[in-house]
Design a protein around this motif. Structure first.
Motif, PDB file in Angstrom:
ATOM      1  N   ALA A  36      36.362  41.776  37.602  1.00 33.22           N
ATOM      2  CA  ALA A  36      36.975  40.832  38.535  1.00 33.22           C
ATOM      3  C   ALA A  36      38.150  41.510  39.225  1.00 33.22           C
ATOM      4  O   ALA A  36      38.939  42.207  38.579  1.00 33.22           O
ATOM      5  N   VAL A  37      38.246  41.305  40.539  1.00 33.60           N
ATOM      6  CA  VAL A  37      39.239  42.015  41.353  1.00 33.60           C
ATOM      7  C   VAL A  37      39.990  41.038  42.244  1.00 33.60           C
ATOM      8  O   VAL A  37      39.379  40.283  43.001  1.00 33.60           O
ATOM      9  N   ASP A  38      41.317  41.049  42.142  1.00 32.04           N
ATOM     10  CA  ASP A  38      42.174  40.375  43.114  1.00 32.04           C
ATOM     11  C   ASP A  38      42.596  41.474  44.081  1.00 32.04           C
ATOM     12  O   ASP A  38      43.381  42.353  43.741  1.00 32.04           O
ATOM     13  N   LEU A  39      42.028  41.436  45.261  1.00 30.66           N
ATOM     14  CA  LEU A  39      42.090  42.520  46.227  1.00 30.66           C
ATOM     15  C   LEU A  39      43.471  42.704  46.842  1.00 30.66           C
ATOM     16  O   LEU A  39      44.165  41.742  47.111  1.00 30.66           O
ATOM     17  N   GLY A  40      43.819  43.944  47.063  1.00 32.71           N
ATOM     18  CA  GLY A  40      45.043  44.289  47.762  1.00 32.71           C
ATOM     19  C   GLY A  40      45.480  45.677  47.362  1.00 32.71           C
ATOM     20  O   GLY A  40      44.858  46.317  46.517  1.00 32.71           O
ATOM     21  N   LEU A  41      46.556  46.153  47.970  1.00 30.11           N
ATOM     22  CA  LEU A  41      47.136  47.414  47.509  1.00 30.11           C
ATOM     23  C   LEU A  41      47.867  47.175  46.185  1.00 30.11           C
ATOM     24  O   LEU A  41      48.050  48.085  45.409  1.00 30.11           O
ATOM     25  N   HIS A  42      48.250  45.932  45.939  1.00 31.02           N
ATOM     26  CA  HIS A  42      48.610  45.460  44.595  1.00 31.02           C
ATOM     27  C   HIS A  42      47.333  44.821  44.077  1.00 31.02           C
ATOM     28  O   HIS A  42      47.031  43.671  44.388  1.00 31.02           O
TER      29      HIS A  42
ATOM     30  N   ALA B 133      46.820  37.927  36.754  1.00 31.27           N
ATOM     31  CA  ALA B 133      46.458  36.573  36.337  1.00 31.27           C
ATOM     32  C   ALA B 133      45.313  36.055  37.202  1.00 31.27           C
ATOM     33  O   ALA B 133      44.342  35.469  36.698  1.00 31.27           O
ATOM     34  N   GLU B 134      45.398  36.274  38.497  1.00 34.80           N
ATOM     35  CA  GLU B 134      44.337  35.804  39.385  1.00 34.80           C
ATOM     36  C   GLU B 134      43.032  36.559  39.147  1.00 34.80           C
ATOM     37  O   GLU B 134      41.955  35.979  39.200  1.00 34.80           O
ATOM     38  N   ALA B 135      43.099  37.853  38.845  1.00 37.99           N
ATOM     39  CA  ALA B 135      41.877  38.604  38.525  1.00 37.99           C
ATOM     40  C   ALA B 135      41.207  38.011  37.283  1.00 37.99           C
ATOM     41  O   ALA B 135      39.979  37.878  37.228  1.00 37.99           O
TER      42      ALA B 135
ATOM     43  N   GLN C 136      33.959  38.244  26.356  1.00 37.65           N
ATOM     44  CA  GLN C 136      35.239  38.718  25.850  1.00 37.65           C
ATOM     45  C   GLN C 136      35.977  39.399  26.991  1.00 37.65           C
ATOM     46  O   GLN C 136      35.375  40.127  27.778  1.00 37.65           O
ATOM     47  N   LEU C 137      37.263  39.148  27.066  1.00 32.87           N
ATOM     48  CA  LEU C 137      38.118  39.836  28.030  1.00 32.87           C
ATOM     49  C   LEU C 137      38.514  41.159  27.389  1.00 32.87           C
ATOM     50  O   LEU C 137      39.245  41.185  26.409  1.00 32.87           O
ATOM     51  N   LEU C 138      37.979  42.255  27.919  1.00 28.41           N
ATOM     52  CA  LEU C 138      38.191  43.576  27.329  1.00 28.41           C
ATOM     53  C   LEU C 138      39.528  44.194  27.724  1.00 28.41           C
ATOM     54  O   LEU C 138      40.195  44.823  26.918  1.00 28.41           O
ATOM     55  N   TRP C 139      39.880  44.051  28.996  1.00 26.38           N
ATOM     56  CA  TRP C 139      41.168  44.539  29.470  1.00 26.38           C
ATOM     57  C   TRP C 139      41.524  43.861  30.780  1.00 26.38           C
ATOM     58  O   TRP C 139      40.662  43.318  31.464  1.00 26.38           O
ATOM     59  N   TYR C 140      42.811  43.931  31.109  1.00 27.69           N
ATOM     60  CA  TYR C 140      43.316  43.417  32.377  1.00 27.69           C
ATOM     61  C   TYR C 140      44.518  44.262  32.752  1.00 27.69           C
ATOM     62  O   TYR C 140      45.253  44.743  31.892  1.00 27.69           O
ATOM     63  N   ARG C 141      44.669  44.488  34.048  1.00 32.84           N
ATOM     64  CA  ARG C 141      45.784  45.332  34.498  1.00 32.84           C
ATOM     65  C   ARG C 141      45.991  45.179  35.997  1.00 32.84           C
ATOM     66  O   ARG C 141      45.189  44.574  36.701  1.00 32.84           O
ATOM     67  N   SER C 142      47.065  45.795  36.445  1.00 29.77           N
ATOM     68  CA  SER C 142      47.423  45.773  37.853  1.00 29.77           C
ATOM     69  C   SER C 142      47.707  47.199  38.299  1.00 29.77           C
ATOM     70  O   SER C 142      48.227  47.998  37.517  1.00 29.77           O
ATOM     71  N   HIS C 143      47.325  47.497  39.516  1.00 21.77           N
ATOM     72  CA  HIS C 143      47.627  48.812  40.100  1.00 21.77           C
ATOM     73  C   HIS C 143      48.307  48.596  41.442  1.00 21.77           C
ATOM     74  O   HIS C 143      47.843  47.794  42.244  1.00 21.77           O
ATOM     75  N   HIS C 144      49.370  49.323  41.662  1.00 20.92           N
ATOM     76  CA  HIS C 144      50.011  49.339  42.983  1.00 20.92           C
ATOM     77  C   HIS C 144      49.649  50.663  43.626  1.00 20.92           C
ATOM     78  O   HIS C 144      49.989  51.731  43.111  1.00 20.92           O
ATOM     79  N   LEU C 145      48.938  50.571  44.743  1.00 17.51           N
ATOM     80  CA  LEU C 145      48.483  51.782  45.428  1.00 17.51           C
ATOM     81  C   LEU C 145      49.161  51.872  46.788  1.00 17.51           C
ATOM     82  O   LEU C 145      49.280  50.871  47.486  1.00 17.51           O
TER      83      LEU C 145
ATOM     84  N   ALA D  40      40.319  42.767  35.972  1.00 22.80           N
ATOM     85  CA  ALA D  40      40.007  42.259  34.636  1.00 22.80           C
ATOM     86  C   ALA D  40      38.545  42.576  34.348  1.00 22.80           C
ATOM     87  O   ALA D  40      37.686  42.375  35.208  1.00 22.80           O
ATOM     88  N   LEU D  41      38.271  43.092  33.158  1.00 20.99           N
ATOM     89  CA  LEU D  41      36.905  43.423  32.758  1.00 20.99           C
ATOM     90  C   LEU D  41      36.497  42.533  31.590  1.00 20.99           C
ATOM     91  O   LEU D  41      37.189  42.471  30.571  1.00 20.99           O
ATOM     92  N   PHE D  42      35.365  41.854  31.767  1.00 18.21           N
ATOM     93  CA  PHE D  42      34.809  40.962  30.764  1.00 18.21           C
ATOM     94  C   PHE D  42      33.458  41.481  30.299  1.00 18.21           C
ATOM     95  O   PHE D  42      32.697  42.044  31.088  1.00 18.21           O
ATOM     96  N   SER D  43      33.143  41.237  29.047  1.00 15.25           N
ATOM     97  CA  SER D  43      31.785  41.493  28.547  1.00 15.25           C
ATOM     98  C   SER D  43      31.031  40.166  28.564  1.00 15.25           C
ATOM     99  O   SER D  43      31.632  39.091  28.679  1.00 15.25           O
ATOM    100  N   ALA D  44      29.719  40.240  28.412  1.00 15.48           N
ATOM    101  CA  ALA D  44      28.886  39.049  28.468  1.00 15.48           C
ATOM    102  C   ALA D  44      29.003  38.175  27.227  1.00 15.48           C
ATOM    103  O   ALA D  44      28.492  37.067  27.211  1.00 15.48           O
TER     104      ALA D  44
END
Length: 165
Positions: free
Chosen positions: A9-15, A133-135, A26-35, A19-23
C-alpha cells in the motif's frame, strides 16, 4: 508450495508512506520515505518492487506523474496496481463525520492505523507519520477489497474473518 501473496500500500508523494501486508493478513512493515525528486522515487520503486517478498498487488492513493512511475515499474514486473483516491478508503473505513476536514481526517487516520498495527502488526509504533498511517489504511482497504480480511475490526477466532490460504 507457492509463497503467500503480499499487498503493498502506497500513500503517494515525495513524502511516501508504505505498508506491506501478507494475505494471512499480517502487517509486515510500515515506513515513510522522504525523497528529494522524482528520479530518486523512481530508483526506490525499482528497488522496492524487486525485494522479497515481492507484492502480488499494489494499492496506491494518488495520481499524476508520480503514480505513473509506480504504474510503469509494476507493469514491467506484471504486478497489478489499483489506483484509488482518499475518499474511497475513507468512505469505507470511517463515518462521514470522521473525515469532514483535513486535520480531522488525519487525526482519525492515525488512530485507526494504530488499531491496525495493534491487531495485525508485528511491532508497535513509536512515531507514526500521517503518510505512513494513510498507507496502512490504504492497505486495510485493499485487504477488505481482496477479501483477505472479511471485516474490520476482525473477530478473533472466527475463520470466516480471514481469507482461505
Amino acid at each position: 508450495m507457492a509463497s503467500p501473496a503480499h499487498l503493498l500500500a502506497v500513500d503517494l508523494g515525495l513524502h511516501t508512506g508504505l505498508a506491506l501486508f501478507s494475505a494471512e493478513p499480517q502487517l509486515l512493515w510500515y515506513r515513510s520515505h522522504h525523497l528529494p525528486n522524482p528520479q530518486k522515487l523512481k530508483k526506490m520503486i525499482a528497488s522496492l518492487l524487486r525485494q522479497s517478498p515481492q507484492p502480488a498487488y499494489i494499492y496506491i492513493e494518488g495520481g499524476g506523474q508520480l503514480a505513473d512511475l509506480w504504474s510503469k515499474e509494476a507493469a514491467r514486473l506484471a504486478i497489478p496496481i489499483k489506483q484509488i483516491q482518499a475518499e474511497q478508503w475513507r468512505r469505507q473505513l470511517f463515518f462521514d463525520r470522521q473525515h469532514a476536514n483535513g486535520p480531522l481526517a488525519k487525526r482519525e487516520a492515525d488512530g485507526l492505523a494504530r488499531q491496525v498495527i495493534d491487531r495485525l502488526g508485528i511491532k508497535q509504533p513509536t512515531g507514526l507519520r500521517h503518510d505512513t498511517a494513510e498507507a496502512i489504511l490504504i492497505g486495510l482497504y485493499g485487504l477488505l477489497e481482496l477479501n483477505w480480511l472479511a471485516a474490520w475490526p476482525p473477530q478473533p477466532g472466527r475463520p470466516s474473518d480471514q481469507h482461505d490460504s
